[in-house]
Design a protein around this motif. Structure first.
Motif, PDB file in Angstrom:
ATOM      1  N   GLU A 134       0.801  -1.211   0.000  1.00 28.99           N
ATOM      2  CA  GLU A 134       0.000   0.000   0.000  1.00 28.99           C
ATOM      3  C   GLU A 134       0.839   1.269   0.000  1.00 28.99           C
ATOM      4  OE1 GLU A 134      -2.515  -0.472   3.351  1.00 28.99           O
ATOM      5  OE2 GLU A 134      -3.846  -1.838   2.304  1.00 28.99           O
ATOM      6  N   LYS A 135       2.154   1.136   0.014  1.00 29.01           N
ATOM      7  CA  LYS A 135       3.009   2.321  -0.026  1.00 29.01           C
ATOM      8  C   LYS A 135       3.571   2.472  -1.428  1.00 29.01           C
ATOM      9  CE  LYS A 135       4.275   2.205   4.767  1.00 29.01           C
ATOM     10  NZ  LYS A 135       5.324   2.114   5.740  1.00 29.01           N
ATOM     11  N   SER A 136       3.649   3.673  -1.868  1.00 25.99           N
ATOM     12  CA  SER A 136       4.093   3.909  -3.228  1.00 25.99           C
ATOM     13  C   SER A 136       4.523   5.341  -3.408  1.00 25.99           C
ATOM     14  CB  SER A 136       2.944   3.596  -4.184  1.00 25.99           C
ATOM     15  OG  SER A 136       3.273   3.973  -5.484  1.00 25.99           O
ATOM     16  N   ILE A 137       5.056   5.600  -4.567  1.00 23.34           N
ATOM     17  CA  ILE A 137       5.308   6.969  -4.996  1.00 23.34           C
ATOM     18  C   ILE A 137       4.223   7.266  -6.014  1.00 23.34           C
ATOM     19  CG2 ILE A 137       6.916   8.506  -6.139  1.00 23.34           C
ATOM     20  CD1 ILE A 137       9.148   6.610  -5.241  1.00 23.34           C
ATOM     21  N   GLY A 194       9.800  -2.043  -6.706  1.00 20.54           N
ATOM     22  CA  GLY A 194      11.036  -2.776  -6.970  1.00 20.54           C
ATOM     23  C   GLY A 194      12.185  -2.285  -6.102  1.00 20.54           C
ATOM     24  N   ALA A 195      12.257  -0.971  -5.926  1.00 18.49           N
ATOM     25  CA  ALA A 195      13.316  -0.410  -5.078  1.00 18.49           C
ATOM     26  C   ALA A 195      13.158  -0.870  -3.631  1.00 18.49           C
ATOM     27  CB  ALA A 195      13.296   1.115  -5.160  1.00 18.49           C
ATOM     28  N   TRP A 196      11.924  -0.870  -3.127  1.00 15.61           N
ATOM     29  CA  TRP A 196      11.693  -1.334  -1.755  1.00 15.61           C
ATOM     30  C   TRP A 196      12.049  -2.813  -1.608  1.00 15.61           C
ATOM     31  CZ3 TRP A 196      11.528   1.420   2.385  1.00 15.61           C
ATOM     32  CH2 TRP A 196      11.052   2.714   2.345  1.00 15.61           C
ATOM     33  N   ASN A 197      11.740  -3.607  -2.616  1.00 15.41           N
ATOM     34  CA  ASN A 197      12.108  -5.031  -2.559  1.00 15.41           C
ATOM     35  C   ASN A 197      13.619  -5.206  -2.498  1.00 15.41           C
ATOM     36  OD1 ASN A 197       9.492  -5.990  -2.575  1.00 15.41           O
ATOM     37  ND2 ASN A 197       9.410  -6.222  -4.790  1.00 15.41           N
ATOM     38  N   ILE A 198      14.350  -4.423  -3.275  1.00 12.63           N
ATOM     39  CA  ILE A 198      15.818  -4.503  -3.272  1.00 12.63           C
ATOM     40  C   ILE A 198      16.363  -4.089  -1.911  1.00 12.63           C
ATOM     41  CG2 ILE A 198      17.913  -3.492  -4.239  1.00 12.63           C
ATOM     42  CD1 ILE A 198      16.405  -3.395  -6.946  1.00 12.63           C
ATOM     43  N   SER A 211      14.483  -9.677  -4.605  1.00 15.40           N
ATOM     44  CA  SER A 211      14.520  -9.185  -5.978  1.00 15.40           C
ATOM     45  C   SER A 211      13.148  -8.620  -6.331  1.00 15.40           C
ATOM     46  CB  SER A 211      14.892 -10.307  -6.943  1.00 15.40           C
ATOM     47  OG  SER A 211      13.916 -11.323  -6.904  1.00 15.40           O
ATOM     48  N   PRO A 212      13.104  -7.665  -7.260  1.00 12.23           N
ATOM     49  CA  PRO A 212      11.812  -7.118  -7.671  1.00 12.23           C
ATOM     50  C   PRO A 212      10.925  -8.214  -8.274  1.00 12.23           C
ATOM     51  CG  PRO A 212      13.588  -5.714  -8.430  1.00 12.23           C
ATOM     52  CD  PRO A 212      14.217  -6.965  -7.895  1.00 12.23           C
ATOM     53  N   TYR A 265       8.649  -5.716 -13.453  1.00  7.77           N
ATOM     54  CA  TYR A 265       9.384  -5.661 -14.718  1.00  7.77           C
ATOM     55  C   TYR A 265       8.433  -5.613 -15.912  1.00  7.77           C
ATOM     56  CZ  TYR A 265      13.809  -6.800 -12.410  1.00  7.77           C
ATOM     57  OH  TYR A 265      14.925  -6.780 -11.630  1.00  7.77           O
ATOM     58  N   LEU A 266       7.404  -6.448 -15.897  1.00  9.63           N
ATOM     59  CA  LEU A 266       6.490  -6.524 -17.034  1.00  9.63           C
ATOM     60  C   LEU A 266       5.711  -5.229 -17.232  1.00  9.63           C
ATOM     61  CD1 LEU A 266       5.148 -10.164 -16.657  1.00  9.63           C
ATOM     62  CD2 LEU A 266       6.865  -9.303 -18.261  1.00  9.63           C
ATOM     63  N   ILE A 267       5.247  -4.634 -16.154  1.00  8.82           N
ATOM     64  CA  ILE A 267       4.497  -3.382 -16.294  1.00  8.82           C
ATOM     65  C   ILE A 267       5.411  -2.247 -16.741  1.00  8.82           C
ATOM     66  CG2 ILE A 267       3.217  -1.614 -14.993  1.00  8.82           C
ATOM     67  CD1 ILE A 267       1.761  -3.914 -13.608  1.00  8.82           C
TER      68      ILE A 267
END
Length: 77
Positions: free
Chosen positions: A6-9, A39-43, A48-49, A54-56
């Motif tokens: 639920e967190k995003s930019i 993806g950045a938060w996952n890293i 890994s993202p 990646y697909l979107i």
């Protein structure tokens, strides 16, 4: 402070997506900035993202290239 889905930019602002109305939350989950940030938060968490990120992002890249090519072609005529 970990990342949950639920967190995003959103709109290049550092705002939790769950503070917006539901319709904007659904729209925000499809924006490229959401998937770039996810993806950045996952890293950062050592993972890994997701493939979905990646697909979107790849889909947006293809759409932007097609639109830019179309516009460029119209400008040359």
């Amino acid at each position: 402070m970990g990342f949950d889905e639920e967190k995003s930019i959103l709109l290049s602002w550092h705002v939790e997506i769950n503070t917006f109305p539901k319709i904007l939350q659904h729209i925000g989950e499809w924006l490229p900035s959401f998937h770039f940030g996810s993806g950045a938060w996952n890293i950062i968490q050592g993972n890994s993202p997701d493939l979905k990120n990646y697909l979107i992002l790849l889909g947006y890249l293809v759409v932007f290239i097609l639109v830019a090519t179309y516009i460029r072609g119209k400008q040359e005529n």
